[in-house]
Design an enzyme around this catalytic site. Structure first.
Site, PDB file in Angstrom:
ATOM      1  N   ASP A 203       6.413  -4.929  -4.609  1.00 59.99           N
ATOM      2  CA  ASP A 203       5.877  -3.580  -4.386  1.00 59.99           C
ATOM      3  C   ASP A 203       6.014  -3.157  -2.920  1.00 59.99           C
ATOM      4  OD1 ASP A 203       4.038  -5.214  -3.170  1.00 59.99           O
ATOM      5  OD2 ASP A 203       2.295  -4.536  -4.331  1.00 59.99           O
TER       6      ASP A 203
ATOM      7  N   HIS B  59       4.978  -4.703  -0.241  1.00 63.19           N
ATOM      8  CA  HIS B  59       3.909  -5.036   0.714  1.00 63.19           C
ATOM      9  C   HIS B  59       4.416  -5.983   1.784  1.00 63.19           C
ATOM     10  CE1 HIS B  59       2.587  -8.524  -2.125  1.00 63.19           C
ATOM     11  NE2 HIS B  59       3.163  -9.083  -1.083  1.00 63.19           N
TER      12      HIS B  59
ATOM     13  N   GLU C 238      -1.111  -3.870   0.961  1.00 69.53           N
ATOM     14  CA  GLU C 238      -0.714  -3.384  -0.358  1.00 69.53           C
ATOM     15  C   GLU C 238      -0.396  -1.886  -0.314  1.00 69.53           C
ATOM     16  OE1 GLU C 238      -0.027  -5.640  -2.288  1.00 69.53           O
ATOM     17  OE2 GLU C 238      -1.679  -6.906  -2.958  1.00 69.53           O
TER      18      GLU C 238
HETATM   19  C1  F6R Z   1       2.789 -14.212   2.722  1.00 72.61           C
HETATM   20  C2  F6R Z   1       2.715 -12.760   2.659  1.00 72.61           C
HETATM   21  C3  F6R Z   1       3.311 -11.988   1.548  1.00 72.61           C
HETATM   22  C4  F6R Z   1       4.617 -12.560   1.008  1.00 72.61           C
HETATM   23  C5  F6R Z   1       5.127 -11.731  -0.165  1.00 72.61           C
HETATM   24  C6  F6R Z   1       6.357 -12.336  -0.775  1.00 72.61           C
HETATM   25  O1  F6R Z   1       2.173 -14.713   3.885  1.00 72.61           O
HETATM   26  O2  F6R Z   1       2.145 -12.182   3.523  1.00 72.61           O
HETATM   27  O3  F6R Z   1       3.539 -10.670   1.966  1.00 72.61           O
HETATM   28  O4  F6R Z   1       5.561 -12.590   2.031  1.00 72.61           O
HETATM   29  O5  F6R Z   1       4.129 -11.623  -1.124  1.00 72.61           O
HETATM   30  O6  F6R Z   1       6.049 -13.569  -1.338  1.00 72.61           O
HETATM   31  P1  F6R Z   1       7.206 -14.515  -1.899  1.00 72.61           P
HETATM   32  O7  F6R Z   1       7.985 -14.952  -0.718  1.00 72.61           O
HETATM   33  O8  F6R Z   1       6.469 -15.681  -2.511  1.00 72.61           O
HETATM   34  O9  F6R Z   1       7.978 -13.721  -2.861  1.00 72.61           O
END
Ligand code: F6R
Length: 280
Positions: A141, A143, A148
């Site tokens: 999404d 973020h 968010e």
């Molecule tokens: C992690 C964080 C999140 C992740 C995101 C992607 O510290 O802040 O923003 O970077 O959710 O997560 P993955 O890499 O598991 O797809």
């Protein structure tokens, strides 16, 4: 904004690690000059961390004069829980390198006063001289950290409730059980990341393709918080082919055409310099 397109996850991880290595070597950290890194957790950066550990083991990189600030942490998860971001960072990076524990900073999601914890985190970043390179991943999404959709683009470190989308995405780390995923987090703000002197975002996989399109080809919008980095003077996105699936052909062609220029940033040249220094 730079966009670096690599073949797949492994190539992306390797390129990202080499880029970080070169930035650290060029910076020449020392007792009076710490290199301050912002760091993410998640599936995306794991390959890069593995490579950075290899560089450390080969004697190419030292983390003795590095300070780190993690992006976020779940609220109310025991620090030694295997899925806490404390555990993640020690398991995947810190315990394998020569970083001093006092130079590692991770938000405490069990603090009695969470607002105070967040305020003090910002103060610690300022006291460290600000962040030199903030590395991040993004959610499907869009973020960044746990900012968010709808988060203020000038937000600072604070408590955030996770969206249903993020809870579903992160259930894979909790045995696929959504009810086990914490619902709140402490997270740096978009403004906190924007203050870094450089921001590097890693995006891999087709499930991030729409977010990458929003980040690169659409306008700045708080519903896709990663898009804020269009206004950062030094932002680099490193992605794999799968993540480019929603981009226009001409965007992809343009950035791929720049690869010879970008590849210089992750070149192995500096390495021979380090090895030369070591032999002296
Ligand atoms: C992690 C964080 C999140 C992740 C995101 C992607 O510290 O802040 O923003 O970077 O959710 O997560 P993955 O890499 O598991 O797809």
């Amino acid at each position: 904004m730079r966009l670096v397109i690599l073949d797949d996850y492994d190539k992306t991880s390797e390129w990202a690690a080499k880029y970080v290595r070169n930035r650290m070597l060029d910076f020449k950290p020392g007792p009076d000059k710490y290199f301050v890194l912002g760091l993410p957790t998640g599936g995306t950066p794991k390959g890069m961390y593995k490579k950075l550990v290899e560089f450390y083991k080969q004697g190419v990189l030292s983390f003795k004069y590095v300070k780190t600030f993690n992006m976020d942490e779940y609220v109310n998860i025991p620090r030694d829980h295997p899925e806490s971001y404390h555990s993640f960072m020690w398991d995947n990076l810190f315990k394998h390198i020569d970083i001093l524990p006092e130079n590692v900073h991770i938000l405490d999601g069990n603090a009695t006063d969470l607002d105070k914890e967040c305020r003090e985190y910002e103060e610690k970043i300022t006291a460290a001289g600000g962040i030199e390179l903030f590395i991040g991943g993004i959610g499907p999404d869009g973020h960044i950290a746990f900012n968010e959709p709808g988060s203020s683009l000038v937000s600072r470190t604070r408590v955030k409730s996770l969206t249903k989308d993020t809870i579903i995405a992160n259930a894979r780390f909790f045995g696929g059980d959504e009810s086990k995923v914490p619902t709140e987090s402490l997270t740096v703000g978009v403004g906190t990341v924007m203050d870094a002197r450089e921001v590097m975002i890693i995006v891999t996989g087709a499930n991030k393709a729409f977010a990458l399109y929003k980040a690169v080809e659409e306008g700045v919008n708080h519903m896709w918080t990663v898009s804020a980095f269009q206004q950062h003077r030094r932002a680099i996105i490193i992605c794999d082919e799968d993540a480019t699936l929603e981009l226009r052909v001409k965007t992809v062609k343009y950035f791929k055409g720049l690869m010879p220029v970008h590849n210089k940033l992750a070149a192995d040249d500096d390495l021979s310099e380090v090895q030369r220094q070591k032999k002296k």
